[in-house]
Design an enzyme around this catalytic site. Structure first.
Site: not given
Length: 263
Positions: A72, A82, A210
């Site tokens: 990343h 992730h 995320h």
């Protein structure tokens, strides 16, 4: 038009220059900033390079180097694996994501003025719907990029760290829900060091880009550049990450194919 003719038309447009290729990638070097987490957590590694030989006694006819970095670091791709919300999904690592996810239409939502006025600007559903009233509803399966012109910053100004953490723009949880659940996008990208706002730990849920994107099997791009060279709609995004076994992400070179008349 059959598939062969469509590809021939694309090839002709590329070679004639009527379709231009825009590079959306920062140069990967040791000085490029990486995300900074609280000190109790593991940290993202910067790009490091070591020369192996350069036409010398270590290798008389060749030049090459070894490099190390995080998955990343720099302009990079986030796979669903992730984040904890995507850890149990199928095809969630960069080596198992279907290849057609990496070549898709792209919409660019311009938040540059708002981000210049407010470093903590948050993209909301209302802002997205207002954008759609001008440019049309975001097509299913598209990438959506949040233009903030943050990529024009560098060094400490890019990370914009304070005592309470980073201060950078990003989406609200409701904006991500709209994009994922109603528009059914394939991925979301930003010019900042992460897909979430710098203060996203205070949002609901924390780090919504995320948590919600990857929990839904969607993808992320961050540290993008040159989004001001793209039209709001009509471009094609090309973003294949390195095929790292069980990879949570990867540095990559992101390109956009743009009709010259729309650039």
């Amino acid at each position: 038009m059959n598939e062969t003719n469509a590809l021939q038309a694309l090839a002709g447009a590329l070679t004639s220059g009527s379709i231009v290729t825009v590079d959306l990638t920062h140069t990967l070097d040791p000085d490029f900033p990486v995300i900074v987490l609280p000190p109790e957590f593991g940290q993202c590694a910067r790009f490091r390079v070591e020369e192996v030989s350069r036409y010398d006694e270590r290798g008389p006819a060749w030049y090459w180097r070894n490099f190390t970095c995080s998955e990343h670091t720099g302009t990079h791709f986030d796979a669903p694996i992730h984040w904890i919300s995507g850890k149990d999904l199928p095809d969630a690592a960069v080596d198992s994501i279907p290849a057609d996810a990496f070549v898709r239409p792209v919409c660019v939502i311009d938040c540059s003025q708002e981000s210049a006025d407010d470093e903590d600007f948050l993209l909301t559903p209302e802002f997205i719907v207002a954008w759609e009233q001008t440019h049309g509803v975001i097509p299913e399966g598209s990438w959506v990029l949040m233009r903030t012109d943050w990529s024009k910053r560098s060094g400490a100004e890019y990370l914009n760290m304070r005592d309470d953490g980073a201060h950078t723009p990003g989406p609200t949880g409701d904006a991500v829900k709209l994009l994922v659940e109603e528009r059914k996008i394939i991925g979301f990208g930003t010019e900042t060091v992460g897909t979430d706002a710098g203060q996203a730990t205070h949002l609901s849920p924390p780090y919504p880009a995320h948590y919600l994107l990857h929990g839904a099997g969607k993808y992320g791009l961050q540290c993008l550049a040159n989004l001001d060279e793209l039209p709001p709609t009509g471009a094609i995004l090309v973003c294949p990450p390195l095929k790292i076994k069980n990879g949570s992400g990867s540095p990559l070179r992101v390109l956009a194919l743009v009709d010259r008349s729309a650039a």
